[in-house]
Design a protein around this motif. Structure first.
Motif, PDB file in Angstrom:
ATOM      1  N   MET A   1       0.827  -1.202   0.000  1.00 55.29           N
ATOM      2  CA  MET A   1       0.000   0.000   0.000  1.00 55.29           C
ATOM      3  C   MET A   1       0.868   1.263   0.000  1.00 55.29           C
ATOM      4  O   MET A   1       0.541   2.260  -0.644  1.00 55.29           O
ATOM      5  N   GLN A   2       2.001   1.228   0.699  1.00 60.13           N
ATOM      6  CA  GLN A   2       2.868   2.404   0.737  1.00 60.13           C
ATOM      7  C   GLN A   2       3.420   2.736  -0.643  1.00 60.13           C
ATOM      8  O   GLN A   2       3.605   3.910  -0.987  1.00 60.13           O
ATOM      9  N   GLU A   3       3.670   1.712  -1.472  1.00 62.62           N
ATOM     10  CA  GLU A   3       4.141   1.975  -2.827  1.00 62.62           C
ATOM     11  C   GLU A   3       3.072   2.718  -3.641  1.00 62.62           C
ATOM     12  O   GLU A   3       3.400   3.577  -4.457  1.00 62.62           O
ATOM     13  N   ILE A   4       1.805   2.393  -3.403  1.00 56.88           N
ATOM     14  CA  ILE A   4       0.713   3.108  -4.077  1.00 56.88           C
ATOM     15  C   ILE A   4       0.696   4.563  -3.622  1.00 56.88           C
ATOM     16  O   ILE A   4       0.567   5.487  -4.438  1.00 56.88           O
ATOM     17  N   VAL A   5       0.843   4.778  -2.324  1.00 60.53           N
ATOM     18  CA  VAL A   5       0.864   6.142  -1.789  1.00 60.53           C
ATOM     19  C   VAL A   5       2.029   6.918  -2.379  1.00 60.53           C
ATOM     20  O   VAL A   5       1.885   8.081  -2.804  1.00 60.53           O
ATOM     21  N   ASN A   6       3.210   6.318  -2.408  1.00 55.25           N
ATOM     22  CA  ASN A   6       4.397   6.999  -2.940  1.00 55.25           C
ATOM     23  C   ASN A   6       4.180   7.392  -4.398  1.00 55.25           C
ATOM     24  O   ASN A   6       4.541   8.501  -4.817  1.00 55.25           O
ATOM     25  N   ALA A   7       3.593   6.499  -5.177  1.00 54.44           N
ATOM     26  CA  ALA A   7       3.328   6.805  -6.580  1.00 54.44           C
ATOM     27  C   ALA A   7       2.308   7.939  -6.707  1.00 54.44           C
ATOM     28  O   ALA A   7       2.446   8.829  -7.554  1.00 54.44           O
ATOM     29  N   ALA A   8       1.282   7.908  -5.873  1.00 48.35           N
ATOM     30  CA  ALA A   8       0.239   8.940  -5.924  1.00 48.35           C
ATOM     31  C   ALA A   8       0.792  10.318  -5.577  1.00 48.35           C
ATOM     32  O   ALA A   8       0.313  11.332  -6.089  1.00 48.35           O
ATOM     33  N   LEU A   9       1.783  10.366  -4.714  1.00 47.20           N
ATOM     34  CA  LEU A   9       2.344  11.651  -4.277  1.00 47.20           C
ATOM     35  C   LEU A   9       3.437  12.152  -5.205  1.00 47.20           C
ATOM     36  O   LEU A   9       3.904  13.293  -5.056  1.00 47.20           O
ATOM     37  N   SER A  10       3.861  11.324  -6.153  1.00 47.56           N
ATOM     38  CA  SER A  10       4.941  11.706  -7.051  1.00 47.56           C
ATOM     39  C   SER A  10       4.400  12.463  -8.254  1.00 47.56           C
ATOM     40  O   SER A  10       3.307  12.187  -8.751  1.00 47.56           O
ATOM     41  N   ASP A  11       5.180  13.421  -8.745  1.00 42.76           N
ATOM     42  CA  ASP A  11       4.816  14.160  -9.960  1.00 42.76           C
ATOM     43  C   ASP A  11       5.449  13.546 -11.201  1.00 42.76           C
ATOM     44  O   ASP A  11       5.315  14.089 -12.300  1.00 42.76           O
ATOM     45  N   ASP A  12       6.171  12.464 -11.046  1.00 39.77           N
ATOM     46  CA  ASP A  12       6.923  11.885 -12.158  1.00 39.77           C
ATOM     47  C   ASP A  12       6.682  10.381 -12.249  1.00 39.77           C
ATOM     48  O   ASP A  12       7.623   9.578 -12.220  1.00 39.77           O
ATOM     49  N   VAL A  13       5.414   9.999 -12.343  1.00 40.09           N
ATOM     50  CA  VAL A  13       5.039   8.589 -12.431  1.00 40.09           C
ATOM     51  C   VAL A  13       4.125   8.423 -13.639  1.00 40.09           C
ATOM     52  O   VAL A  13       3.172   9.174 -13.824  1.00 40.09           O
ATOM     53  N   SER A  14       4.426   7.445 -14.467  1.00 42.53           N
ATOM     54  CA  SER A  14       3.673   7.225 -15.695  1.00 42.53           C
ATOM     55  C   SER A  14       2.534   6.242 -15.475  1.00 42.53           C
ATOM     56  O   SER A  14       2.445   5.571 -14.442  1.00 42.53           O
ATOM     57  N   SER A  15       1.681   6.126 -16.501  1.00 43.69           N
ATOM     58  CA  SER A  15       0.607   5.146 -16.446  1.00 43.69           C
ATOM     59  C   SER A  15       1.164   3.733 -16.308  1.00 43.69           C
ATOM     60  O   SER A  15       0.628   2.918 -15.546  1.00 43.69           O
ATOM     61  N   SER A  16       2.238   3.446 -17.019  1.00 45.54           N
ATOM     62  CA  SER A  16       2.829   2.112 -16.930  1.00 45.54           C
ATOM     63  C   SER A  16       3.389   1.836 -15.545  1.00 45.54           C
ATOM     64  O   SER A  16       3.376   0.688 -15.079  1.00 45.54           O
ATOM     65  N   ASP A  17       3.882   2.899 -14.871  1.00 52.72           N
ATOM     66  CA  ASP A  17       4.357   2.721 -13.496  1.00 52.72           C
ATOM     67  C   ASP A  17       3.214   2.296 -12.582  1.00 52.72           C
ATOM     68  O   ASP A  17       3.375   1.415 -11.727  1.00 52.72           O
ATOM     69  N   PHE A  18       2.051   2.918 -12.759  1.00 46.67           N
ATOM     70  CA  PHE A  18       0.895   2.521 -11.947  1.00 46.67           C
ATOM     71  C   PHE A  18       0.445   1.112 -12.298  1.00 46.67           C
ATOM     72  O   PHE A  18       0.059   0.338 -11.423  1.00 46.67           O
ATOM     73  N   SER A  19       0.494   0.764 -13.570  1.00 53.51           N
ATOM     74  CA  SER A  19       0.106  -0.588 -13.977  1.00 53.51           C
ATOM     75  C   SER A  19       1.014  -1.650 -13.368  1.00 53.51           C
ATOM     76  O   SER A  19       0.583  -2.786 -13.123  1.00 53.51           O
ATOM     77  N   ALA A  20       2.276  -1.269 -13.122  1.00 54.30           N
ATOM     78  CA  ALA A  20       3.246  -2.229 -12.604  1.00 54.30           C
ATOM     79  C   ALA A  20       3.178  -2.391 -11.088  1.00 54.30           C
ATOM     80  O   ALA A  20       3.802  -3.308 -10.540  1.00 54.30           O
ATOM     81  N   LEU A  21       2.449  -1.518 -10.409  1.00 55.15           N
ATOM     82  CA  LEU A  21       2.354  -1.628  -8.954  1.00 55.15           C
ATOM     83  C   LEU A  21       1.680  -2.940  -8.552  1.00 55.15           C
ATOM     84  O   LEU A  21       0.686  -3.350  -9.168  1.00 55.15           O
ATOM     85  N   ILE A  22       2.223  -3.583  -7.553  1.00 49.85           N
ATOM     86  CA  ILE A  22       1.611  -4.805  -7.036  1.00 49.85           C
ATOM     87  C   ILE A  22       0.472  -4.429  -6.096  1.00 49.85           C
ATOM     88  O   ILE A  22       0.668  -3.654  -5.142  1.00 49.85           O
ATOM     89  N   LEU A  23      -0.702  -4.944  -6.365  1.00 52.42           N
ATOM     90  CA  LEU A  23      -1.859  -4.609  -5.540  1.00 52.42           C
ATOM     91  C   LEU A  23      -1.846  -5.418  -4.254  1.00 52.42           C
ATOM     92  O   LEU A  23      -1.515  -6.605  -4.259  1.00 52.42           O
ATOM     93  N   PRO A  24      -2.215  -4.805  -3.138  1.00 50.58           N
ATOM     94  CA  PRO A  24      -2.289  -5.552  -1.878  1.00 50.58           C
ATOM     95  C   PRO A  24      -3.468  -6.518  -1.881  1.00 50.58           C
ATOM     96  O   PRO A  24      -4.459  -6.308  -2.593  1.00 50.58           O
ATOM     97  N   ASP A  25      -3.368  -7.548  -1.098  1.00 49.25           N
ATOM     98  CA  ASP A  25      -4.468  -8.523  -0.986  1.00 49.25           C
ATOM     99  C   ASP A  25      -5.659  -7.950  -0.220  1.00 49.25           C
ATOM    100  O   ASP A  25      -6.775  -8.438  -0.362  1.00 49.25           O
ATOM    101  N   SER A  26      -5.398  -6.932   0.613  1.00 47.91           N
ATOM    102  CA  SER A  26      -6.477  -6.349   1.413  1.00 47.91           C
ATOM    103  C   SER A  26      -6.214  -4.867   1.601  1.00 47.91           C
ATOM    104  O   SER A  26      -5.126  -4.359   1.326  1.00 47.91           O
ATOM    105  N   TYR A  27      -7.225  -4.176   2.093  1.00 43.60           N
ATOM    106  CA  TYR A  27      -7.118  -2.741   2.343  1.00 43.60           C
ATOM    107  C   TYR A  27      -8.052  -2.366   3.491  1.00 43.60           C
ATOM    108  O   TYR A  27      -8.968  -3.116   3.834  1.00 43.60           O
ATOM    109  N   ARG A  28      -7.817  -1.200   4.072  1.00 46.30           N
ATOM    110  CA  ARG A  28      -8.662  -0.728   5.173  1.00 46.30           C
ATOM    111  C   ARG A  28      -9.898  -0.037   4.616  1.00 46.30           C
ATOM    112  O   ARG A  28      -9.814   0.748   3.683  1.00 46.30           O
ATOM    113  N   ALA A  29     -11.025  -0.316   5.254  1.00 44.84           N
ATOM    114  CA  ALA A  29     -12.286   0.238   4.778  1.00 44.84           C
ATOM    115  C   ALA A  29     -13.245   0.435   5.941  1.00 44.84           C
ATOM    116  O   ALA A  29     -13.186  -0.279   6.944  1.00 44.84           O
TER     117      ALA A  29
END
Length: 446
Positions: A1-29
């Protein structure tokens, strides 16, 4: 999840970078639990406590199906449907989820769970899209409106709100926005206004779109220049957008509020005609079962005093039982009462003589179709309508946030952070933001 946050806060991340992120098995809701639907049995509505029924828990990450998108939720907001869900009124929402699972769509079965992830607003970033999604890709910054539709029936093809399978996401579906991740249909997505931070962007989707359809759309009251519009709760979530839309469209709002602080907010938005219900002491019911027409007449006289003798062309209704009789009475001859909710009760009582003999109309209005929601979002992106965000809570305090709305202790909209680690992030157009900073902070400074 922290990798998703880091990507979201970056100004230099491409669509392919987001596609390559590993999704967590669970999340807080934020969830309500099926096993707790009777926890408030026998209690009066006002005494039920969302702080006790809303829980923040880890839930399994869903896979986006055809036409769907998985969103990294940076922020969300509390709406009154979250209050209803959390106090299990008028019915527990698990019945909605069970019916959805039986609809014949194999992907809908996922929504029938022993927990319900709530929330009908979000701002965030697309992480994944399912088969058939063409207009959005990973990395896109988006907001979501809450209309979930299937459009397999002809009924919805003139107005999607008439689709027999129309549902409100996060209320009648699972995987809502008060969470770190969320599952939506791709046709719920709209571009995030670039001058807004995440929590501001998340505040408007449901209420702004609802007010737009009610007032501006031909499916609602079709506001025209010069129309006098009585707005109940003008400094609340719905009412604050209604006030702005009336002013922006050349109408004349008459703003009804419940205290001096909210009266000041209505004036800060540009309204000149304000009625403080608390100060003037309106009581539209003598007791639980007896309306008081004398109070309707007193309100009507006060409106005419403010408008120079004119009655409202349009009454913007959402409180329901408490105010509906007064709304029908004060609307002008040939005028329109347009209603989208019943936050004070669903069983309305009014004197039908004033309706039929006054040739008045009542229009039922429920959320908005995609075109209306898109148009409403465009007004925000253009800086013509502004979010009315007043307070922001962390996700861990979503129960407290929802309870404040239930108790009517809020003004405007109450926001909730998702993955955004702090407030104020996500702005891209700083020049435009600077031009509108005063309006953006109106409710924050209240």
């Amino acid at each position: 999840m922290q990798e998703i946050v880091n990507a979201a806060l970056s100004d230099d991340v491409s669509s392919s970078d987001f596609s390559a992120l590993i999704l967590p098995d669970s999340y807080r809701a934020a969830v309500v639990l099926k096993e707790e639907t009777e926890m408030f049995a026998g209690m009066a509505t006002r005494d039920k406590e969302p702080e006790k029924s809303l829980h923040v828990r880890d839930v399994a990450t869903p896979e986006p199906g055809p036409g769907e998108a998985l969103i990294a939720v940076m922020a969300s907001a509390v709406n009154y449907n979250t209050v209803w869900t959390s106090i299990f009124e008028p019915l527990p929402t698990f019945g909605f989820l069970e019916r959805y699972a039986r609809s014949g769509d194999p992907w809908a079965v996922r929504h029938d769970l022993p927990y319900h992830v709530v929330g009908s607003d979000l701002s965030g970033i697309v992480l994944r899209t399912g088969p058939g999604v063409r207009n959005w890709r990973p990395g896109d910054r988006v907001v979501a409106h809450c209309l979930s539709i299937e459009l397999t029936s002809p009924d919805g093809h003139d107005d999607a709100m008439l689709d027999p399978e129309q549902r409100i996401w996060g209320f009648e579906t699972n995987y809502g926005g008060l969470a770190e991740l969320s599952l939506v249909k791709a046709n719920q997505l709209m571009p995030k206004p670039a001058h807004l931070n995440w929590e501001e962007a998340a505040a408007s989707g449901l209420v702004n779109s609802t007010a737009y359809r009610q007032l501006i759309s031909r499916n609602g009251a079709a506001l025209k220049q010069g129309d006098i519009v009585l707005i109940w709760g003008a400094a609340g979530g719905l009412g604050s957008y209604a006030t702005q839309l009336v002013l922006n469209g050349g109408g004349i709002p008459v703003c009804v509020v419940s205290g001096a602080r909210k009266a000041a907010l209505a004036r800060a938005m540009g309204a000149e005609l304000v009625i403080d219900r608390a100060e003037e002491g309106y009581r539209f019911w003598r007791d639980e079962s007896t309306p008081d027409p004398r109070e309707w007449k007193r309100l009507g006289a006060r409106i005419r005093e403010l408008t120079g003798g004119e009655d409202p062309d349009i009454v913007f209704e959402h409180p329901g039982r408490e105010t509906f009789g007064a709304s029908v009475f004060v609307a002008r001859r040939g005028g329109t009462v347009v209603t989208c909710a019943s936050t004070t009760g669903y069983r309305h009582e009014y004197d039908n003589r004033y309706l039929w003999m006054g040739l008045k109309s009542i229009i039922g209005s429920h959320f908005a179709n995609y075109r209306e929601a898109w148009a409403a979002n465009r007004l925000i992106a253009k800086g013509m309508i502004h979010p009315s965000l007043s307070t922001v809570y962390p996700l861990a305090q979503v129960g407290t946030a929802t309870q404040s709305v239930h108790r009517n202790q809020h003004a405007g909209k109450v926001g909730v952070l998702g993955l955004a680690p702090e407030e104020g992030l996500g702005v891209q157009d700083h020049e435009m933001r600077h031009r509108h900073l005063g309006a953006l902070n109106r409710f924050r400074n209240c």
